[in-house]
Design a protein around this motif. Sequence first.
Motif, PDB file in Angstrom:
ATOM      1  N   ALA A   1       0.829  -1.202   0.000  1.00  0.00           N
ATOM      2  CA  ALA A   1       0.000   0.000   0.000  1.00  0.00           C
ATOM      3  C   ALA A   1       0.862   1.250   0.000  1.00  0.00           C
ATOM      4  O   ALA A   1       1.959   1.277   0.552  1.00  0.00           O
ATOM      5  CB  ALA A   1      -0.917   0.001   1.223  1.00  0.00           C
ATOM      6  N   SER A   2       0.331   2.294  -0.631  1.00  0.00           N
ATOM      7  CA  SER A   2       0.989   3.595  -0.670  1.00  0.00           C
ATOM      8  C   SER A   2       0.022   4.618  -0.083  1.00  0.00           C
ATOM      9  O   SER A   2      -1.026   4.902  -0.669  1.00  0.00           O
ATOM     10  CB  SER A   2       1.345   3.945  -2.122  1.00  0.00           C
TER      11      SER A   2
ATOM     12  N   GLN B   1       2.787  -1.664  -7.339  1.00  0.00           N
ATOM     13  CA  GLN B   1       1.405  -1.493  -6.917  1.00  0.00           C
ATOM     14  C   GLN B   1       0.470  -1.741  -8.098  1.00  0.00           C
ATOM     15  O   GLN B   1       0.673  -1.177  -9.174  1.00  0.00           O
ATOM     16  CB  GLN B   1       1.209  -0.059  -6.421  1.00  0.00           C
TER      17      GLN B   1
ATOM     18  N   GLY C   1      -3.667   1.370  -0.715  1.00  0.00           N
ATOM     19  CA  GLY C   1      -3.328   2.645  -0.115  1.00  0.00           C
ATOM     20  C   GLY C   1      -4.394   3.672  -0.421  1.00  0.00           C
ATOM     21  O   GLY C   1      -5.376   3.402  -1.130  1.00  0.00           O
TER      22      GLY C   1
ATOM     23  N   TYR D   1       0.313  -5.301   8.005  1.00  0.00           N
ATOM     24  CA  TYR D   1       0.220  -4.728   6.660  1.00  0.00           C
ATOM     25  C   TYR D   1       0.765  -3.298   6.626  1.00  0.00           C
ATOM     26  O   TYR D   1       1.498  -2.912   5.712  1.00  0.00           O
ATOM     27  CB  TYR D   1      -1.242  -4.748   6.200  1.00  0.00           C
ATOM     28  N   LEU D   2       0.407  -2.517   7.636  1.00  0.00           N
ATOM     29  CA  LEU D   2       0.857  -1.129   7.697  1.00  0.00           C
ATOM     30  C   LEU D   2       2.358  -1.040   7.952  1.00  0.00           C
ATOM     31  O   LEU D   2       3.059  -0.234   7.340  1.00  0.00           O
ATOM     32  CB  LEU D   2       0.087  -0.377   8.788  1.00  0.00           C
TER      33      LEU D   2
ATOM     34  N   LYS E   1       4.217  -3.703   4.822  1.00  0.00           N
ATOM     35  CA  LYS E   1       3.864  -3.699   3.392  1.00  0.00           C
ATOM     36  C   LYS E   1       3.458  -2.326   2.863  1.00  0.00           C
ATOM     37  O   LYS E   1       3.014  -2.210   1.734  1.00  0.00           O
ATOM     38  CB  LYS E   1       2.703  -4.671   3.147  1.00  0.00           C
ATOM     39  N   SER E   2       3.599  -1.294   3.679  1.00  0.00           N
ATOM     40  CA  SER E   2       3.086   0.030   3.289  1.00  0.00           C
ATOM     41  C   SER E   2       4.182   1.085   3.379  1.00  0.00           C
ATOM     42  O   SER E   2       5.040   1.037   4.260  1.00  0.00           O
ATOM     43  CB  SER E   2       1.922   0.433   4.204  1.00  0.00           C
TER      44      SER E   2
ATOM     45  N   ARG F   1      11.001  -0.144   0.524  1.00  0.00           N
ATOM     46  CA  ARG F   1       9.947  -1.132   0.314  1.00  0.00           C
ATOM     47  C   ARG F   1      10.358  -2.501   0.844  1.00  0.00           C
ATOM     48  O   ARG F   1       9.555  -3.229   1.436  1.00  0.00           O
ATOM     49  CB  ARG F   1       9.617  -1.240  -1.173  1.00  0.00           C
TER      50      ARG F   1
END
Length: 369
Positions: free
Chosen positions: A30-31, A89, A109, A159-160, A163-164, A367
């Motif tokens: 996520a962005s 993404q 995101g 996740y935050l 992966k973000s 990342r």
Amino acid sequence: MTSFNWVFVLVVMLVMWAPVSRGDGEALGASFIFGDSLVDAGNNNYLSTLSKANIPPNGIDFKASGGNPTGRYTNGRTIGDIVGEELGQPNYAPPFLSPNATGSAILNGVNYGSGGGGIMNQTGRIFVNRIGMDIQIDYFNITRKQLDRLLGPSKAIEYLRKKSIFSVTIGANDFLNNYLLPLLSVGERISESPDAFIDHLITNLRAQLTRLYNLDARKFVIGNVGPIGCIPYQRTINRVNQDECVKLPNQLAVQYNGRLRDLLTELNENLPGATFALANVFDLVMELITNYAKYGFRSSSSACCGNGGQFAGVIPCGPTSSMCDDRSKYVFWDPYHPSEAANLIIAKQLIDGDSKYISPVNLRQLRDL
């Protein structure tokens, strides 16, 4: 659980964990994008504001919309769009205020950027409505709760944190549309020195970034303020020569940028598990402006789309604006914002560049942390 619910859960998990093959291993989950018009992907379309870009020819080269305006303040993709694409993404982060920023879409995101927004709440008041950084974080807090419901609290945290990426591009409006605003801010400049004003910016930004950290953000990229004295608007209203920039705005940007570097060093030392990468936008853009011909540009002083004065820098880009014949040959799309061609060069340096332009890690390394 009904069969429909099982299918929904399966789809969510596939969206979350399925890798997107970009030929370089892991993909960005996520962005989460915060900032001003440099990254706004359409939030201001949903505000009653004087700062809007949802009119042609803005977006004329944005392939995802077929060349129709989306609210992006450029002819094509923003730096945030390009970074997301290059890091794997599958979809652009939707604007928070858009109807489609719900459900599994937020796993890509969310974009909270707003034209006219700043670190200070009063910044951009000339536009009537805009979303400042404090409100943008309020909006992220809403998304944060949605992620808990979507993934469950423990998976949402993972996740935050893993992966973000959280990108923050803000600060230019605090000078251009606050401290340096003609007429309206004269009293403020008399009562508050540049040092004191920048102190306030840094104090506010420290609190804002810490608040994001407390909401489980861990991988940050923070852009410094670019050479705002070189934008066509400043060159035009100050009547400088083609190879000149306006000194005061650039001096303030350099002063702020030094304090920002110190702030991010402090946060990297004091917030466990967090990585704050500093994107040196000032030097990146100044390199394009100074050596524009080397990068295939024809002009780094004039707006491709605009009207008024020597550098077409007074009236923002719109249907009645004059437009250059080759948009790829201009560093600036309009009186304020880079063209997609410039954004591509900037984004590439942030993704894979060395410590001259991004440190302590570049975005690909961030990342993969």
